[in-house]
Design a protein around this motif. Sequence first.
Motif, PDB file in Angstrom:
ATOM      1  N   PHE A   1       0.988  -1.284  -0.073  1.00  0.00           N
ATOM      2  CA  PHE A   1      -0.092  -0.103   0.013  1.00  0.00           C
ATOM      3  C   PHE A   1       1.089   0.741   0.354  1.00  0.00           C
ATOM      4  N   THR A   2       2.120   0.859   0.438  1.00  0.00           N
ATOM      5  CA  THR A   2       3.441   1.950   0.429  1.00  0.00           C
ATOM      6  C   THR A   2       4.133   2.226  -0.944  1.00  0.00           C
ATOM      7  N   THR A   3       4.959   1.592  -1.237  1.00  0.00           N
ATOM      8  CA  THR A   3       6.414   1.856  -1.717  1.00  0.00           C
ATOM      9  C   THR A   3       6.143   0.920  -3.148  1.00  0.00           C
ATOM     10  N   GLY A   4       5.011  -0.738  -2.520  1.00  0.00           N
ATOM     11  CA  GLY A   4       5.337  -1.562  -3.924  1.00  0.00           C
ATOM     12  C   GLY A   4       5.796  -1.948  -3.153  1.00  0.00           C
ATOM     13  N   LEU A   5       5.605  -3.631  -4.212  1.00  0.00           N
ATOM     14  CA  LEU A   5       6.520  -4.935  -3.652  1.00  0.00           C
ATOM     15  C   LEU A   5       7.202  -5.816  -4.810  1.00  0.00           C
ATOM     16  N   SER A   6       7.938  -4.877  -5.883  1.00  0.00           N
ATOM     17  CA  SER A   6       8.276  -5.607  -6.948  1.00  0.00           C
ATOM     18  C   SER A   6       9.134  -6.753  -6.957  1.00  0.00           C
ATOM     19  N   LEU A   7       9.052  -7.651  -7.142  1.00  0.00           N
ATOM     20  CA  LEU A   7      10.475  -8.680  -6.661  1.00  0.00           C
ATOM     21  C   LEU A   7      10.910  -9.625  -7.938  1.00  0.00           C
TER      22      LEU A   7
END
Length: 289
Positions: A193-199
């Motif tokens: 919900f903030t920085t994003g979670l790109s793996l």
Amino acid sequence: MVIGGAACLSASAMFVKLADISAGAAAFLRCAVALVALVPLLAHEVWRKGWLARPLQGYAVIAGVFLGADYVMWTMSILDVGAAVATVLINVQVIAFPLLARVFGGTAISRRFVFTIPVMLAGIALASGAFERGSESGNPVRGAVLGVAAGVAYAVYLYLNRASGERSPRHVVTPICISTGAAAATAGLISLFTTGLSLSISPVSWGWVVALALLGQVAAWLLISTGTPRLAPNTSAALLLLQPVMAIGFGLVILRETPSASQLVGCVIVIAAVWFSHRTPRPAGRNHS
């Protein structure tokens, strides 16, 4: 052990910058990858010593929630104000931790410590670079706020972790593993919900993430959790102050960061003030030759 743990933690900020990934991904992967090493150690400890008491498992989960929030905020602070300064800012935990012990544990706070708090806060303000124009940092004010907030969350983790260690000193890996799992879930949720979670990250970045997880999470907390029960609290706090000193060295030598003169002065003020506030005066009336 505590000095070794402080060294591992001080290198964490450097690994975050070298990985060159988002704050959320760094915070989540730091804990998620660490579980690969911690779970087998957990199984071995449970087989030898049994399960941690259920109330202490709850302590570990709550501690992990605060640790996950700490990691997200601290990683964002690193990207805003640099690895060295962010590591100094998070040491506001040296103020927050004794206050938590006072409020919830009834531990007395010395006058020396109370009188030093304004000096610590002034040093933190200088170290943040928030009052400088043309700072190299992307957002020094946001970085300062996040760094201090991360320090408070870090203090909650330390308080709960120490409480667990005092009640069940034979369990070292179990509370760390439970906290790390809770921290991974918390960091992942916050990041969505903030920085994003790109793996989707490069192989080189994965290498730095693995180093971050194994040194900055597994080795650091195993060493600190094992060493601190054998030392007086003031001694442990003083040794952990080596963390920002080492981080500044890593930042200058490896990352080529160039903190301003006022930021370096702020770092020195913070470290000196915390050392002074935890210093135990020598008994009066004794001669030392």
